[in-house]
Write a protein that holds these residues in place. Structure first.
Motif, PDB file in Angstrom:
ATOM      1  N   ARG A 100      24.791  18.719  66.791  1.00 56.67           N
ATOM      2  CA  ARG A 100      25.214  18.947  65.421  1.00 56.67           C
ATOM      3  C   ARG A 100      25.472  20.434  65.188  1.00 56.67           C
ATOM      4  N   ALA A 160      20.641  34.346  67.663  1.00 63.95           N
ATOM      5  CA  ALA A 160      20.513  33.832  69.027  1.00 63.95           C
ATOM      6  C   ALA A 160      21.818  33.994  69.799  1.00 63.95           C
ATOM      7  N   SER A 167      25.564  22.180  62.580  1.00 61.97           N
ATOM      8  CA  SER A 167      24.721  22.904  61.625  1.00 61.97           C
ATOM      9  C   SER A 167      23.473  23.467  62.305  1.00 61.97           C
ATOM     10  N   TYR A 168      22.953  22.785  63.346  1.00 67.98           N
ATOM     11  CA  TYR A 168      21.797  23.326  64.066  1.00 67.98           C
ATOM     12  C   TYR A 168      22.204  24.575  64.838  1.00 67.98           C
ATOM     13  N   ASP A 215      24.713  26.613  64.106  1.00 65.42           N
ATOM     14  CA  ASP A 215      24.935  27.696  63.147  1.00 65.42           C
ATOM     15  C   ASP A 215      23.621  28.282  62.662  1.00 65.42           C
ATOM     16  N   ALA A 216      22.659  27.390  62.381  1.00 60.64           N
ATOM     17  CA  ALA A 216      21.377  27.862  61.866  1.00 60.64           C
ATOM     18  C   ALA A 216      20.714  28.815  62.860  1.00 60.64           C
ATOM     19  N   VAL A 217      20.734  28.436  64.131  1.00 61.26           N
ATOM     20  CA  VAL A 217      20.046  29.257  65.119  1.00 61.26           C
ATOM     21  C   VAL A 217      20.879  30.497  65.463  1.00 61.26           C
ATOM     22  N   ARG A 218      22.210  30.347  65.420  1.00 60.15           N
ATOM     23  CA  ARG A 218      23.056  31.535  65.612  1.00 60.15           C
ATOM     24  C   ARG A 218      22.806  32.558  64.511  1.00 60.15           C
ATOM     25  N   SER A 219      22.621  32.062  63.276  1.00 57.87           N
ATOM     26  CA  SER A 219      22.429  32.989  62.160  1.00 57.87           C
ATOM     27  C   SER A 219      21.133  33.773  62.302  1.00 57.87           C
ATOM     28  N   MET A 220      20.223  33.292  63.159  1.00 53.45           N
ATOM     29  CA  MET A 220      18.987  34.055  63.412  1.00 53.45           C
ATOM     30  C   MET A 220      19.217  35.085  64.504  1.00 53.45           C
ATOM     31  N   PRO A 248      17.553  20.795  74.136  1.00 54.24           N
ATOM     32  CA  PRO A 248      16.614  19.875  73.465  1.00 54.24           C
ATOM     33  C   PRO A 248      17.333  18.783  72.675  1.00 54.24           C
ATOM     34  N   HIS A 249      18.434  19.139  71.998  1.00 52.48           N
ATOM     35  CA  HIS A 249      19.156  18.151  71.200  1.00 52.48           C
ATOM     36  C   HIS A 249      19.779  17.087  72.103  1.00 52.48           C
ATOM     37  N   LYS A 260      17.425  26.571  73.412  1.00 51.19           N
ATOM     38  CA  LYS A 260      16.657  26.188  72.215  1.00 51.19           C
ATOM     39  C   LYS A 260      17.347  25.111  71.393  1.00 51.19           C
ATOM     40  N   VAL A 261      18.660  24.964  71.502  1.00 51.89           N
ATOM     41  CA  VAL A 261      19.349  23.978  70.675  1.00 51.89           C
ATOM     42  C   VAL A 261      20.049  22.913  71.519  1.00 51.89           C
TER      43      VAL A 261
END
Lengths: 302, 255
Positions: A195, A207, A197-198, A200-205, A219-220, A215-216
């Motif tokens: 997905r 990564a 959005s996952y 993007d969320a981790v990129r925005s941190m 595991p996904h 990490k994404v």
């Protein structure tokens, strides 16, 4: 159990099912339901075996039971069922492990990078529809009867020779091909369907690509990759019989079946088939249990 | 952040963005956007769907790159996400295979903070967000409101100066939404971070923002940029609140 099984509608349906008040009765009822067709099948087999009265065409069930219940006994001079099963298992697990070690990383790369996908997928797709058995002549021409013993230079007198000599490279190659594509396809699919959005969320941190993959993406995609590993194990086990029918094969369930056919021992042929089925079922059940333990978030979430 | 205090927290100068879809489709989402945001402002970017408001936020966050122009956040020219600015998404941003605690400490994990230290800090945050009981729960075991609270906690874990919020309450039910708006305001009134909040709800924007920017048209341009001069806590039934809403609604709807 899937989330949809627990919806109120399903509960209502379940309450209207038979024997809803008694758990024991319900379990017996369900077991009987599953047993009807096998029982009819065995009954039919038994009656036909008596009618035909020729164990070369259809041996009675008792003959097969006799062989299956004594798995340590040497049958037709090629070793016990247990030994042949054991050698087959080692072959499958070895060829399969190599396939997994190649297909999973390759699938991750293809699923993640569009460049890698363009470069590799058309090429790999060319081989996709060639069944593993069709590789047999080519694989034999390349590897002949080279075995792990030949490669490792183990002397014929060494105790490990018996096992290693049975690990023919050509067989491992056929099993590899049988397991490779199901694992590869599922891995690519798993990585591609992460997905956004996952990500993007981790990129925005902050990564980077490596952290995103570990990490994404992985595991996904893990449950899907695991499905690929499950299917691959099944196809590897199926391909095995073909691989063990190769010339130079002197052990394994596949060899046992072909050899028993040549000496007209249909009861041994059927026992070999039953063994393949039992081991396949055990492998499937074991992987299913592991999958359910590892991916609770997937089955319970959403 | 003495320097950032003196100048703008965010500077967007003549930024445009075009998307190239498959089959040669070209969509110009934003055209020559110029926008300065001062530190401690609570800016709401308001617009109907498809006006490019999320695109603008993603550009500021460095998740996508602009065709031309420049974006500076806290003095950094933005090419990729920076740690000082964190983002809260609408939904599906907590990783479902991680516990709430591991989700909230993920940002710190990426920053190389030790497990003990990041768990300690994440626990503190979850405590202050009333989620301490749910440390070891998985996201699917939480309600929508709790999930968004955890997502906000995660964004705050690295102590950012800027918080981007992309319709963070858009998927919540009306009641939870009001409650979360109030919680966010209380938090902002205490900490005074710079917040850029994207929404399509006029009423939400007027309730929260110190300043509202209306985006509209295709490609999206800035239609209106006004300060909301109402004291917190704001009263939704106040006539001035209604005046702001109707004038913003007009700006959104004008062709």
């Amino acid at each position: 159990m899937r989330a949809t099984d627990r919806t109120p509608e399903n509960n209502i349906l379940r309450h209207h099912s038979r024997f809803r008040h008694n758990i024991v009765l319900r379990i017996i009822y369900k077991a009987l339901l599953s047993a009807i067709v096998p029982m009819l099948f065995l009954l039919f087999w038994h009656s036909r075996a008596i009618g035909i009265d020729n164990p070369l065409r259809l041996p009675p069930i008792s003959n097969i039971l006799d062989i299956m219940l004594n798995p340590m006994e040497n049958v037709i001079g090629i070793g016990s069922i247990w030994r042949n099963t054991y050698i087959s298992l080692i072959r499958v697990l070895l060829g399969y492990t190599v396939a997994a070690l190649v297909a999973v990383p390759l699938g991750i790369i293809i699923g993640y990078s569009r460049v890698a996908k363009r470069m590799l997928l058309p090429f790999l797709s060319f081989f996709r529809s060639i069944p593993p058995i069709a590789w047999v002549p080519l694989v034999l021409a390349w590897f002949g009867i080279t075995s792990a013993a030949t490669i490792l230079g183990v002397a014929i007198t060494h105790p490990s020779f018996l096992i290693l000599n049975n690990l023919r490279i050509s067989m491992l190659a056929i099993i590899f091909l049988g397991a490779f594509f199901p694992i590869l396809n599922n891995t690519i699919f798993g990585i591609e369907s992460v997905r956004k959005s996952y990500v993007d969320a981790v990129r925005s941190m902050g990564a980077g690509p490596v952290a995103l993959i570990t990490k994404v993406y992985i595991p996904h995609a893990m449950p899907t990759i695991f499905t690929g590993l499950q299917v691959g194990l099944g196809t590897a086990w199926q391909t095995l019989v073909g691989a063990e029918m190769l010339p130079g094969s002197i052990a394994g369930l596949g060899f046992m079946i072909t050899h028993a056919y040549q000496v007209m021992r249909i009861d041994v042929v059927i026992s070999g088939m039953v063994s393949i089925s039992i081991v396949g079922a055990i492998l499937y059940a074991a992987s299913h249990v592991i999958g359910n333990l590892c991916f609770k978030w997937k089955t319970q979430g959403k | 952040m003495d320097i950032a205090d003196a100048v703008n927290a965010i500077e967007v100068s003549s930024v445009s963005k075009t998307f190239f879809g498959e089959k040669g489709m070209v969509v110009k989402a934003l055209d020559a956007i110029c926008l300065d945001i001062r530190p401690h402002e609570f800016v709401c970017i308001l617009g109907s769907s498809g006006c490019g408001k999320s695109t603008l936020l993603n550009l500021m966050a460095g998740l996508i790159s602009a065709d031309g122009g420049m974006i500076k956040v806290l003095g950094n020219t933005i090419k990729k996400p920076i740690r000082e600015a964190q983002m809260v998404f609408q939904e599906y941003s907590l990783l479902p295979w991680r516990t709430v605690l591991d989700n909230v400490s993920l940002s710190l994990e990426l920053g190389g903070v030790s497990k003990k230290e990041r768990h300690h800090r994440a626990r503190q945050l979850l405590n202050s967000f009333g989620l301490d009981e749910f440390c070891n729960s998985y996201p699917h075991e939480l309600s929508g409101g709790m999930r968004q609270r955890a997502a906000i906690a995660r964004a705050l874990s690295t102590g950012p100066d800027v918080l981007y919020m992309d319709e963070p309450f858009g998927a919540l039910d009306a009641h939870t939404r009001l409650k979360m708006q109030q919680e966010l305001l209380n938090y902002w009134l205490g900490e005074k971070k710079t917040v850029v909040f994207v929404t399509h709800s006029v009423e939400e924007a007027v309730f929260l923002g110190t300043r509202i920017i209306v985006l509209g048209g295709r490609p999206g341009t800035i239609r209106k940029d006004i300060a909301i001069e109402l004291n917190y806590p704001r009263n939704r039934w106040h006539s001035e609140f209604g005046d702001y809403c109707s004038s913003l609604l007009q700006a959104m709807e004008s062709p």
